[in-house]
Scaffold this motif. Structure first.
Motif, short mmCIF file in Angstrom:
data_model
loop_
_atom_site.label_atom_id
_atom_site.label_comp_id
_atom_site.label_asym_id
_atom_site.label_seq_id
_atom_site.Cartn_x
_atom_site.Cartn_y
_atom_site.Cartn_z
N PRO A 80 34.52 -34.46 -1.66
CA PRO A 80 33.77 -33.50 -2.47
C PRO A 80 32.46 -34.10 -2.97
CG PRO A 80 35.64 -34.38 -3.70
CD PRO A 80 35.76 -34.92 -2.29
N GLN A 81 31.59 -33.24 -3.50
CA GLN A 81 30.32 -33.69 -4.09
C GLN A 81 30.56 -34.88 -5.01
OE1 GLN A 81 27.00 -31.78 -4.69
NE2 GLN A 81 26.86 -31.72 -6.91
N HIS A 82 29.73 -35.92 -4.84
CA HIS A 82 29.73 -37.14 -5.68
C HIS A 82 30.98 -38.03 -5.52
CE1 HIS A 82 26.07 -35.59 -7.19
NE2 HIS A 82 26.45 -35.11 -8.35
N ALA A 85 35.22 -41.53 -7.25
CA ALA A 85 35.41 -42.43 -8.41
C ALA A 85 35.54 -41.65 -9.71
CB ALA A 85 34.25 -43.41 -8.52
N ARG A 86 34.79 -40.55 -9.81
CA ARG A 86 34.82 -39.77 -11.06
C ARG A 86 36.07 -38.90 -11.17
NH1 ARG A 86 30.41 -34.79 -10.80
NH2 ARG A 86 31.16 -33.82 -8.89
N ASN A 87 36.81 -38.77 -10.03
CA ASN A 87 38.05 -37.99 -10.08
C ASN A 87 39.27 -38.84 -9.81
OD1 ASN A 87 36.07 -37.50 -8.04
ND2 ASN A 87 36.56 -35.34 -7.99
N PHE A 158 25.01 -44.09 -11.43
CA PHE A 158 25.47 -43.83 -12.80
C PHE A 158 24.84 -42.49 -13.22
CE2 PHE A 158 25.52 -48.56 -12.75
CZ PHE A 158 26.82 -48.78 -13.15
N HIS A 159 25.69 -41.46 -13.37
CA HIS A 159 25.19 -40.09 -13.62
C HIS A 159 25.03 -39.88 -15.13
CE1 HIS A 159 24.62 -35.84 -13.28
NE2 HIS A 159 24.97 -35.80 -12.01
N THR A 160 24.04 -40.56 -15.73
CA THR A 160 23.94 -40.69 -17.18
C THR A 160 23.34 -39.45 -17.86
OG1 THR A 160 23.61 -43.03 -16.71
CG2 THR A 160 23.15 -42.30 -18.96
N PHE A 202 15.30 -28.73 -13.00
CA PHE A 202 14.61 -29.95 -12.53
C PHE A 202 15.64 -30.79 -11.79
CE2 PHE A 202 12.48 -33.95 -12.62
CZ PHE A 202 11.16 -33.76 -12.99
N ASP A 203 15.37 -31.19 -10.56
CA ASP A 203 16.36 -31.96 -9.78
C ASP A 203 15.61 -32.78 -8.72
OD1 ASP A 203 18.60 -32.93 -8.52
OD2 ASP A 203 19.52 -30.98 -8.14
N ARG A 204 15.24 -34.00 -9.09
CA ARG A 204 14.44 -34.83 -8.17
C ARG A 204 15.04 -36.21 -8.02
NH1 ARG A 204 8.60 -33.51 -10.88
NH2 ARG A 204 8.85 -31.25 -10.81
N VAL A 263 19.25 -38.96 -16.50
CA VAL A 263 18.44 -39.95 -15.82
C VAL A 263 19.46 -40.86 -15.16
CG1 VAL A 263 16.69 -41.74 -16.04
CG2 VAL A 263 16.61 -39.75 -17.55
N GLU A 264 19.50 -40.84 -13.82
CA GLU A 264 20.64 -41.37 -13.08
C GLU A 264 20.22 -42.47 -12.11
OE1 GLU A 264 22.27 -37.88 -11.06
OE2 GLU A 264 21.49 -36.63 -12.65
N PRO A 265 20.33 -43.73 -12.53
CA PRO A 265 19.97 -44.82 -11.62
C PRO A 265 21.02 -44.98 -10.52
CG PRO A 265 20.16 -45.59 -13.89
CD PRO A 265 20.76 -44.24 -13.83
O1 LIG Z 1 27.96 -30.48 -10.93
P1 LIG Z 1 28.00 -31.92 -10.45
O2 LIG Z 1 28.76 -32.09 -9.17
O3 LIG Z 1 28.47 -32.83 -11.54
O4 LIG Z 1 26.50 -32.31 -10.13
C1 LIG Z 1 25.52 -32.25 -11.09
C2 LIG Z 1 24.15 -32.65 -10.52
O5 LIG Z 1 24.20 -33.99 -10.11
C3 LIG Z 1 22.94 -34.54 -9.69
O6 LIG Z 1 22.08 -34.62 -10.78
C4 LIG Z 1 22.32 -33.75 -8.58
O7 LIG Z 1 20.99 -34.17 -8.33
C5 LIG Z 1 22.32 -32.26 -8.89
O8 LIG Z 1 21.91 -31.55 -7.73
C6 LIG Z 1 23.71 -31.81 -9.34
O9 LIG Z 1 23.67 -30.43 -9.66
#
Ligand SMILES: O=P(O)(O)OC[C@H]1O[C@H](O)[C@H](O)[C@@H](O)[C@@H]1O
Length: 297
Positions: A80-82, A85-87, A158-160, A202-204, A263-265
């Motif tokens: 899944p997305q990301h 580790a977070r799950n 790190f999704h801070t 904003f998503d860069r 701000v995610e390094p």
């Molecule tokens: O909803 P999540 O899976 O936690 O993702 C939350 C966000 O993570 C990051 O910041 C990505 O750049 C975004 O595109 C995404 O929406």
């Protein structure tokens, strides 16, 4: 006691200030509260799930082994997305230092979410170190490839979720001159703005940001957060704004986008390829500093 463990979480208290604390949920090894002198520094949704049913919406979720949703890799594309580790519920490995209080958490195929390791059957060992200073919070990660024969291919981030009083008068600085991939426009360009400001979603992904660039979150001319990175070349900046946060069931209050900026390094622009047996280390440190404007070179 500077470290307290319960079934669900670990709480560190600084020996010199009982109001300087960090709370880490074992699920995801997610830092979900960091208070300096009783002032919360991170944003967490009031609807965040803390029961292990969903990654925490807020704090510092850990992204591994893939950032976003992969479409091409044979194994990573199944996650899944990301990633996983977070799950997954991490093992608390204990305290490694008294002052500043420092603890470690571990994750490997033996304790990671079994539904997800089935999809990504790799040998790995992660150690997260959390250090609570009187004036900083450092999170460091070590990834080891525990396979004897296969390379380990992964992203780390790190999704801070940083707290701010009002996103509309908040700026993120020191990314000027960097190459940005705008995930909303699907376009790459050089960031020319002297500071990032926020008035819509904003998503860069800022790529290959030199280590000596200390990203600052600035409000009313004062830096409210400063971020130091080691071995994390990319930085994602994200705010979901009105429509996107309305669509996230675990994002509450719906006006919460006004009080946060992510701000995610990370290392997400390409994959780290770790040979069998080798280790990879990286860290982020959040601290307070004077305004340091690092202009375009
Ligand atoms: O909803 P999540 O899976 O936690 O993702 C939350 C966000 O993570 C990051 O910041 C990505 O750049 C975004 O595109 C995404 O929406």
């Amino acid at each position: 006691m500077t470290v307290k463990e319960t079934d669900q979480e670990v709480i560190l208290t600084h020996p010199k200030d009982a109001n300087t604390t960090v709370t880490i949920l074992k699920y995801g090894a997610t830092v979900y509260s960091w208070k300096m002198a009783n002032k919360e520094q991170l944003w967490v949704s009031t609807a965040a799930k803390l029961d292990g049913s969903k990654p925490v919406r807020g704090g510092i979720p850990l992204v591994f082994p893939v950032f976003g949703k992969n479409a091409t890799d044979e194994h990573l594309s199944k996650l899944p997305q990301h990633g996983l580790a977070r799950n997954s519920t991490w093992e608390f490995l204990g305290q490694v230092k008294n002052d500043p209080p420092t603890v470690q958490f571990g994750l490997g195929p033996e304790n990671a979410n079994p539904e997800l390791t089935k999809l990504w059957p790799m040998d790995f060992s992660l150690i997260l170190t959390v250090e609570l200073g009187i004036d900083h919070l450092k999170t460091a990660i070590e990834v080891q490839n525990t396979s004897n024969s296969n390379e380990l291919k992964f992203n780390w981030l790190f999704h801070t979720y940083l707290r701010t009083e009002d996103i509309e008068d908040t700026m993120v600085t020191n990314l000027t001159g960097m190459t940005a991939y705008d995930q909303l426009l699907a376009e790459t360009y050089v960031e020319r703005h002297p500071a990032l400001t926020f008035s819509e979603e904003f998503d860069r992904i800022y790529k290959k940001v030199p280590e000596n660039r200390n990203i600052q979150v600035v409000r009313h001319g004062q830096p409210i957060h400063t971020l130091k990175r080691e071995n994390l070349p990319d930085t994602v900046v994200w705010n979901p704004w009105i429509k996107k946060s309305a669509g996230m069931a675990d994002f509450e209050p719906k006006s919460g986008f006004k009080n946060m900026v992510c701000v995610e390094p990370g290392h997400v622009n390409d994959f780290i390829i770790l040979p069998p047996g080798e280790k990879w280390n990286a860290s982020q440190t959040l601290y307070k500093d004077d305004l340091k404007f690092q202009a375009i070179m």
